[in-house]
Design a protein around this motif. Sequence first.
Motif, mmCIF file in Angstrom:
data_model
loop_
_atom_site.group_PDB
_atom_site.id
_atom_site.type_symbol
_atom_site.label_atom_id
_atom_site.label_comp_id
_atom_site.label_asym_id
_atom_site.label_seq_id
_atom_site.Cartn_x
_atom_site.Cartn_y
_atom_site.Cartn_z
ATOM 1 N N PRO A 22 22.876 30.044 82.430
ATOM 2 C CA PRO A 22 24.229 30.359 82.196
ATOM 3 C C PRO A 22 24.970 30.127 80.876
ATOM 4 C CG PRO A 22 24.161 28.910 83.983
ATOM 5 C CD PRO A 22 22.785 29.039 83.674
ATOM 6 N N ALA A 23 24.573 28.949 80.371
ATOM 7 C CA ALA A 23 25.141 28.636 79.038
ATOM 8 C C ALA A 23 24.715 29.547 77.920
ATOM 9 C CB ALA A 23 24.926 27.073 78.807
ATOM 10 N N ILE A 24 23.191 29.790 78.368
ATOM 11 C CA ILE A 24 22.716 30.668 76.955
ATOM 12 C C ILE A 24 23.215 32.255 77.188
ATOM 13 C CG2 ILE A 24 20.554 31.545 76.062
ATOM 14 C CD1 ILE A 24 19.147 28.896 77.028
ATOM 15 N N ALA A 25 23.441 32.690 78.428
ATOM 16 C CA ALA A 25 23.593 33.962 78.716
ATOM 17 C C ALA A 25 25.153 34.152 77.969
ATOM 18 C CB ALA A 25 23.671 34.279 80.038
ATOM 19 N N LYS A 26 25.820 33.117 78.345
ATOM 20 C CA LYS A 26 27.266 33.105 77.710
ATOM 21 C C LYS A 26 27.595 33.447 76.307
ATOM 22 C CE LYS A 26 31.406 30.869 79.323
ATOM 23 N NZ LYS A 26 32.110 29.742 79.930
ATOM 24 N N LYS A 27 26.447 32.847 75.537
ATOM 25 C CA LYS A 27 26.615 32.916 74.176
ATOM 26 C C LYS A 27 25.760 33.938 73.407
ATOM 27 C CE LYS A 27 28.242 28.474 73.081
ATOM 28 N NZ LYS A 27 27.703 26.995 72.624
ATOM 29 N N ALA A 28 24.789 34.496 74.168
ATOM 30 C CA ALA A 28 23.825 35.438 73.571
ATOM 31 C C ALA A 28 24.447 36.502 72.896
ATOM 32 C CB ALA A 28 22.642 35.840 74.582
ATOM 33 N N LYS A 29 23.510 36.879 71.660
ATOM 34 C CA LYS A 29 23.868 38.139 70.888
ATOM 35 C C LYS A 29 22.449 38.679 70.438
ATOM 36 C CE LYS A 29 28.552 37.333 69.021
ATOM 37 N NZ LYS A 29 28.800 35.996 69.316
ATOM 38 N N ALA A 30 22.609 40.135 70.490
ATOM 39 C CA ALA A 30 21.302 40.610 70.053
ATOM 40 C C ALA A 30 20.557 40.290 68.682
ATOM 41 C CB ALA A 30 21.824 42.376 69.561
ATOM 42 N N GLY A 31 19.384 40.095 68.927
ATOM 43 C CA GLY A 31 18.692 39.589 67.570
ATOM 44 C C GLY A 31 18.461 37.954 67.580
ATOM 45 N N GLN A 32 18.937 37.137 68.708
ATOM 46 C CA GLN A 32 18.833 35.869 68.779
ATOM 47 C C GLN A 32 17.379 35.452 69.886
ATOM 48 O OE1 GLN A 32 22.891 34.486 69.847
ATOM 49 N NE2 GLN A 32 22.714 33.460 68.058
ATOM 50 N N PHE A 33 17.129 34.112 69.606
ATOM 51 C CA PHE A 33 16.064 33.592 70.472
ATOM 52 C C PHE A 33 16.276 32.394 70.964
ATOM 53 C CE2 PHE A 33 15.322 32.293 66.029
ATOM 54 C CZ PHE A 33 14.953 30.932 66.241
ATOM 55 N N GLU A 94 22.996 42.315 62.497
ATOM 56 C CA GLU A 94 24.203 42.677 61.920
ATOM 57 C C GLU A 94 24.500 44.019 62.696
ATOM 58 O OE1 GLU A 94 25.683 43.911 57.436
ATOM 59 O OE2 GLU A 94 23.463 43.617 57.772
ATOM 60 N N ILE A 95 25.482 44.136 63.132
ATOM 61 C CA ILE A 95 25.902 45.246 64.002
ATOM 62 C C ILE A 95 27.214 45.993 63.583
ATOM 63 C CG2 ILE A 95 26.415 46.279 66.222
ATOM 64 C CD1 ILE A 95 23.432 45.066 66.186
ATOM 65 N N GLU A 96 27.183 47.028 63.071
ATOM 66 C CA GLU A 96 28.263 47.728 62.529
ATOM 67 C C GLU A 96 27.940 49.133 62.597
ATOM 68 O OE1 GLU A 96 29.133 47.354 58.277
ATOM 69 O OE2 GLU A 96 28.858 45.133 58.605
ATOM 70 N N ASN A 97 29.106 50.191 62.596
ATOM 71 C CA ASN A 97 28.771 51.338 62.791
ATOM 72 C C ASN A 97 28.305 52.066 61.257
ATOM 73 O OD1 ASN A 97 28.508 54.166 63.140
ATOM 74 N ND2 ASN A 97 30.576 54.481 63.921
ATOM 75 N N PHE A 98 27.002 51.908 61.099
ATOM 76 C CA PHE A 98 26.361 52.241 59.748
ATOM 77 C C PHE A 98 26.051 53.821 59.665
ATOM 78 C CE2 PHE A 98 24.567 48.218 61.001
ATOM 79 C CZ PHE A 98 25.029 47.615 60.055
ATOM 80 N N GLY A 99 26.170 54.448 60.976
ATOM 81 C CA GLY A 99 25.935 56.097 60.739
ATOM 82 C C GLY A 99 24.683 56.349 61.590
ATOM 83 N N ARG A 118 20.863 48.830 71.813
ATOM 84 C CA ARG A 118 21.814 48.971 72.564
ATOM 85 C C ARG A 118 23.403 48.549 71.832
ATOM 86 N NH1 ARG A 118 21.634 45.212 77.881
ATOM 87 N NH2 ARG A 118 21.788 43.597 76.299
ATOM 88 N N ALA A 119 23.249 47.491 71.193
ATOM 89 C CA ALA A 119 24.536 47.086 70.397
ATOM 90 C C ALA A 119 25.005 48.098 69.163
ATOM 91 C CB ALA A 119 24.393 45.676 69.793
ATOM 92 N N LEU A 120 23.838 48.649 68.578
ATOM 93 C CA LEU A 120 23.983 49.703 67.587
ATOM 94 C C LEU A 120 24.633 50.799 68.218
ATOM 95 C CD1 LEU A 120 20.831 49.035 65.501
ATOM 96 C CD2 LEU A 120 23.342 48.684 64.859
ATOM 97 N N LYS A 121 24.147 51.391 69.430
ATOM 98 C CA LYS A 121 24.753 52.312 69.990
ATOM 99 C C LYS A 121 26.210 52.289 70.375
ATOM 100 C CE LYS A 121 23.945 56.275 73.196
ATOM 101 N NZ LYS A 121 23.310 56.156 74.794
ATOM 102 N N GLN A 122 26.219 51.261 71.105
ATOM 103 C CA GLN A 122 27.780 50.477 71.570
ATOM 104 C C GLN A 122 28.636 50.582 70.257
ATOM 105 O OE1 GLN A 122 26.912 47.065 73.331
ATOM 106 N NE2 GLN A 122 26.676 48.126 75.408
ATOM 107 N N ALA A 123 28.095 50.367 69.139
ATOM 108 C CA ALA A 123 29.257 50.277 67.785
ATOM 109 C C ALA A 123 29.321 51.529 67.248
ATOM 110 C CB ALA A 123 28.317 49.426 67.042
ATOM 111 N N GLY A 124 28.791 52.611 67.956
ATOM 112 C CA GLY A 124 28.734 54.105 67.398
ATOM 113 C C GLY A 124 28.116 54.760 66.713
ATOM 114 N N ASN A 125 26.798 53.960 66.366
ATOM 115 C CA ASN A 125 25.838 54.582 65.548
ATOM 116 C C ASN A 125 24.943 55.682 66.315
ATOM 117 O OD1 ASN A 125 25.508 52.938 63.198
ATOM 118 N ND2 ASN A 125 25.812 51.569 64.790
ATOM 119 N N LYS A 126 24.446 56.628 65.562
ATOM 120 C CA LYS A 126 23.506 57.528 66.108
ATOM 121 C C LYS A 126 22.149 56.820 66.250
ATOM 122 C CE LYS A 126 20.937 61.968 66.155
ATOM 123 N NZ LYS A 126 20.566 63.186 65.294
#
Length: 279
Positions: A22-33, A94-99, A118-126
């Motif tokens: 649970p402690a890891i799941a709470k903080k996890a972000k795309a790209g981490q290990f 790095e997740i942003e709307n790059f296009g 998944r994170a890139l799509k959620q941020a609005g990228n194609k």
Amino acid sequence: MFKILTKEKLCPVIDLMKIEAPAIAKKAKAGQFVVVRVDEVGERIPLTLADWDDKEGTVTLVSMQVGTTTHKLAALNAGDNILDLIGPLGLPSEIENFGTVVCVGGGVGVAPIYPVARALKQAGNKVITIMGARSKDLLFWEDRLKSVSHELIVTTDDGSYGRKGVVTEPLKELLEKNKQISRVIAIGPAIMMKFCSLTTKPFGVHTIVSLNSIMVDGTGMCGCCRVSVGDKTKFVCVDGPEFDGHQVDWDLVFNRQRSYCDEEKESMDLWKAHSCQHS
Ligand SMILES: Cc1cc2nc3c(=O)[nH]c(=O)nc-3n(C[C@H](O)[C@H](O)[C@H](O)COP(=O)(O)OP(=O)(O)OC[C@H]3O[C@@H](n4cnc5c(N)ncnc54)[C@H](O)[C@@H]3O)c2cc1C
Ligand code: FES
């Protein structure tokens, strides 16, 4: 102790484990290990967070059996415990709307590319995703990648499924016909990431790779994961794992990955002998 809740064989040498953390799941972000130590006498190995569920308190790891520790891990089943799981480690993607972005996942790299796409799509990228494997029996998560991509291209080296060939071929074609591509993210074997970077370089498209150097502590202290990026020394565990693929000194990556080949073989032989005695 971290309990394995479910285990699934994705293909003959690749396993998925959902683990209570649970402690890891709470903080996890795309790209981490995470760094995993299977048992008291085990070495520490890095594995990317392929997925996580904050509400459930679980993380999902996908590992390919290549040597002693990944074989030891694959020998565990649902209900068993893993001694240590440390993380989340490394800088998030790095997740942003790059296009328009192209995500490339090769081999077991299909698992770590999934949360990034998944994170890139959620941020609005194609999101255009290319996934590849040597053959059909080594492919997994086509459905998952489809669900986070606007377009999905599947390749196999031997043509047993999808398009025959390697991932750099459709990548080059996409770059030739789509001038809007603003970024490419490639995760897979180092040789694949090198060739993806060489493919994108003439087009001037920013290319991110996730380096899989050998690691020990995973916290920037041992220096084992040292790489050179843009002629500067970087530690993959704290400065990465994602870097600009056009700036990476690939020869150094390959040389350092091969540093312990003799010891790895000796360890694997001992593990096989031990497993035979106990089976
Ligand atoms: C940040 C990071 C994230 C990773 N995420 C995943 C993942 O999600 N799933 C997964 O299956 N693997 C992942 N890896 C690779 C994984 O850590 C190695 O496969 C593992 O350490 C091998 O340990 P072993 O004892 O089984 O094999 P060893 O006996 O140590 O090595 C066996 C073979 O694998 C090669 N190898 C050793 N370490 C690595 C490494 N770090 N990367 C690539 N090849 C290696 C060796 O050169 C050798 O040829 C990741 C590596 C890094 C650095
Ligand atoms: S693993 Fe020790 S410094 Fe990165």
